[in-house]
Design a protein around this motif. Structure first.
Motif, PDB file in Angstrom:
ATOM      1  N   PHE A 130       0.844  -1.278  -0.042  1.00 32.37           N
ATOM      2  CA  PHE A 130      -0.109  -0.037   0.030  1.00 32.37           C
ATOM      3  C   PHE A 130       0.454   0.995  -0.087  1.00 32.37           C
ATOM      4  O   PHE A 130       0.407   2.313  -0.177  1.00 32.37           O
ATOM      5  N   LEU A 131       1.897   0.983   0.495  1.00 30.76           N
ATOM      6  CA  LEU A 131       2.908   2.729   0.313  1.00 30.76           C
ATOM      7  C   LEU A 131       3.722   1.948  -0.810  1.00 30.76           C
ATOM      8  O   LEU A 131       4.438   3.884  -1.489  1.00 30.76           O
ATOM      9  N   SER A 132       3.414   1.861  -1.307  1.00 29.28           N
ATOM     10  CA  SER A 132       4.795   1.343  -2.984  1.00 29.28           C
ATOM     11  C   SER A 132       4.046   2.416  -3.666  1.00 29.28           C
ATOM     12  O   SER A 132       3.130   2.818  -4.229  1.00 29.28           O
ATOM     13  N   LYS A 133       4.883   3.592  -3.864  1.00 31.54           N
ATOM     14  CA  LYS A 133       5.196   4.560  -5.545  1.00 31.54           C
ATOM     15  C   LYS A 133       4.860   3.482  -6.500  1.00 31.54           C
ATOM     16  O   LYS A 133       4.867   4.501  -7.626  1.00 31.54           O
ATOM     17  N   ASP A 134       5.460   1.883  -6.632  1.00 32.21           N
ATOM     18  CA  ASP A 134       6.011   1.512  -7.924  1.00 32.21           C
ATOM     19  C   ASP A 134       4.297   0.383  -8.416  1.00 32.21           C
ATOM     20  O   ASP A 134       5.183  -0.045  -9.537  1.00 32.21           O
ATOM     21  N   ASP A 136       0.936   0.639 -10.751  1.00 36.92           N
ATOM     22  CA  ASP A 136      -0.336   0.781 -11.502  1.00 36.92           C
ATOM     23  C   ASP A 136      -0.867   2.373 -11.320  1.00 36.92           C
ATOM     24  O   ASP A 136      -0.280   3.121 -10.650  1.00 36.92           O
ATOM     25  N   SER A 137      -1.890   2.644 -11.938  1.00 39.26           N
ATOM     26  CA  SER A 137      -2.501   4.118 -12.303  1.00 39.26           C
ATOM     27  C   SER A 137      -3.656   3.953 -10.819  1.00 39.26           C
ATOM     28  O   SER A 137      -4.161   4.655 -10.452  1.00 39.26           O
ATOM     29  N   ASN A 138      -3.446   2.482 -10.597  1.00 38.61           N
ATOM     30  CA  ASN A 138      -4.869   2.614  -9.731  1.00 38.61           C
ATOM     31  C   ASN A 138      -4.117   2.536  -8.345  1.00 38.61           C
ATOM     32  O   ASN A 138      -4.531   1.913  -7.416  1.00 38.61           O
ATOM     33  N   ARG A 139      -3.019   2.834  -7.934  1.00 39.71           N
ATOM     34  CA  ARG A 139      -2.265   2.959  -6.782  1.00 39.71           C
ATOM     35  C   ARG A 139      -3.082   2.949  -5.928  1.00 39.71           C
ATOM     36  O   ARG A 139      -3.513   4.329  -5.636  1.00 39.71           O
ATOM     37  N   SER A 140      -2.756   3.156  -4.319  1.00 40.89           N
ATOM     38  CA  SER A 140      -3.837   3.712  -3.304  1.00 40.89           C
ATOM     39  C   SER A 140      -2.806   4.742  -2.880  1.00 40.89           C
ATOM     40  O   SER A 140      -2.425   5.092  -3.071  1.00 40.89           O
ATOM     41  N   VAL A 141      -4.470   5.210  -1.877  1.00 43.11           N
ATOM     42  CA  VAL A 141      -4.274   6.544  -1.647  1.00 43.11           C
ATOM     43  C   VAL A 141      -3.007   6.409  -0.586  1.00 43.11           C
ATOM     44  O   VAL A 141      -2.597   7.506  -0.274  1.00 43.11           O
ATOM     45  N   ALA A 142      -2.266   5.397   0.134  1.00 48.25           N
ATOM     46  CA  ALA A 142      -1.133   5.442   1.247  1.00 48.25           C
ATOM     47  C   ALA A 142       0.314   5.511   0.295  1.00 48.25           C
ATOM     48  O   ALA A 142       1.274   5.762   0.940  1.00 48.25           O
ATOM     49  N   ALA A 143       0.509   5.635  -0.865  1.00 45.58           N
ATOM     50  CA  ALA A 143       1.569   5.094  -1.955  1.00 45.58           C
ATOM     51  C   ALA A 143       2.174   6.749  -1.234  1.00 45.58           C
ATOM     52  O   ALA A 143       1.574   7.587  -2.273  1.00 45.58           O
ATOM     53  N   GLY A 144       3.524   6.271  -1.277  1.00 41.69           N
ATOM     54  CA  GLY A 144       4.890   7.295  -1.127  1.00 41.69           C
ATOM     55  C   GLY A 144       4.239   7.947   0.447  1.00 41.69           C
ATOM     56  O   GLY A 144       4.924   9.532   0.756  1.00 41.69           O
ATOM     57  N   GLN A 145       3.265   7.955   1.010  1.00 43.66           N
ATOM     58  CA  GLN A 145       2.920   8.386   2.207  1.00 43.66           C
ATOM     59  C   GLN A 145       3.220   8.221   3.825  1.00 43.66           C
ATOM     60  O   GLN A 145       4.052   6.626   3.346  1.00 43.66           O
ATOM     61  N   GLN A 146       3.655   8.827   4.636  1.00 43.14           N
ATOM     62  CA  GLN A 146       4.463   7.859   5.846  1.00 43.14           C
ATOM     63  C   GLN A 146       2.860   8.421   7.002  1.00 43.14           C
ATOM     64  O   GLN A 146       2.805   9.614   8.151  1.00 43.14           O
TER      65      GLN A 146
END
Length: 320
Positions: A130-134, A136-146
């Protein structure tokens, strides 16, 4: 038994938080002040406990300094939940990120949707997708967040999407892949449904003009008026700050290569090992503030369920 055990259990009014009760006292107009009313009960709670709870409600914006119920306080009194949970629901609807607000409120009221883990490595592995920014375009709202809170919202959104597209069979596969506890998720989903109904009854949320997409409840549909910002981490963080303030901690000291130390205005605190922020170095922090849901003391004072907070929502929603 005769010398050490009490003859009767301590009355509940003397061992539980008083905020909800004080809200009801003012909502029903039983007295001008909570202290005046509670002093009349058979075993009144300690005066400091009443003063502390009243102060918390004033800080939350539910009461004025003269102990008059505000508009926010009236809505909170109508919701049978903790004040902070009620604020997450109300602010989530007002700032148009209802679906993730329902998820976060239900998880904080019940428990995490993730299965119980034995060590920190398992916790990291469960959060990683869920944290991964890698993705696809449907990545989660938590992607790249802390944010621990956004991970909870993202995990439940994945379950909702899986169930909408393939029913319980697809949802069960999703749960197994992402290490979710199906009994926990089912309970959380029931709570979300109840919370959404409360908000609709209170006039704080309404169904869209069109029926929800196939397999979705009205409060999870992207076309719901209260879901315009459901995919915006910045707005969801603002909801958390507005709801949990003054539960804010500031980075106390930054030493390269070392874990950051924190201060919450009352003393030094530490991020709990189960939080994703416990693994983040001071140099890698996106912001110097965190908002947290719970403070507990064991070997030291720990903050649980933490999210990095931007100064802007603190300035907008923080109260003196």
């Amino acid at each position: 038994y005769e010398k050490r055990m009490k003859e009767h259990q301590t009355p509940e009014i003397m061992r539980v938080p008083l905020e909800e009760m004080i809200l009801q006292i003012h909502h029903l107009r039983l007295s001008s002040t909570a202290d005046e009313f509670l002093a009349k009960v058979l075993q009144p709670p300690h005066k400091k406990a009443v003063e502390g709870a009243t102060g918390n409600l004033i800080q939350a914006g539910a009461l004025t300094k003269s102990e008059e119920l505000t508009a926010l306080g009236s809505h909170l009194a109508a919701l049978p939940v903790d004040v902070n949970i009620g604020k997450i629901l109300i602010m989530g609807a007002l700032l148009q990120c209802l679906s993730p607000a329902l998820s976060m409120a239900a998880c904080l009221s019940h428990k995490s949707p993730f299965a119980a883990f034995q060590d920190r490595e398992e916790i990291r592995a469960a959060r990683a997708p869920f944290l991964s920014k890698d993705r696809d375009s449907n990545r989660s709202v938590a992607a790249g967040q802390q944010s621990d809170h956004l991970v909870l919202a993202a995990a439940l959104q994945g379950w909702i999407d899986a169930k909408a597209s393939g029913g319980m069979s697809m949802a069960s596969k999703y749960a197994k892949k992402n290490r979710l506890s199906i009994p926990n998720v089912n309970t959380i989903m029931d709570m979300r449904d109840q919370f959404a109904g409360m908000l609709e009854t209170a006039g704080l949320a309404r169904r869209g003009d069109k029926d929800a997409g196939q397999g979705y409840k009205w409060y999870d549909d992207e076309r719901c008026p209260q879901n315009a910002n459901k995919a915006s981490p910045e707005v969801i963080h603002a909801v958390l700050v507005a709801s949990l303030y003054p539960s804010i901690a500031l980075v106390d000291e930054v030493v390269p290569g070392c874990a950051p130390t924190w201060h919450d205005g009352q003393g030094s605190v530490s991020i709990h090992p189960t939080s994703m922020l416990s693994d983040v170095s001071a140099a890698a922090l996106m912001r110097p503030f965190v908002v947290y849901s719970e403070k507990m003391k064991t070997s030291k004072v720990f903050l649980r369920d933490c999210s990095v907070a931007s100064p802007l929502p603190i300035l907008l929603f923080g109260r003196q």
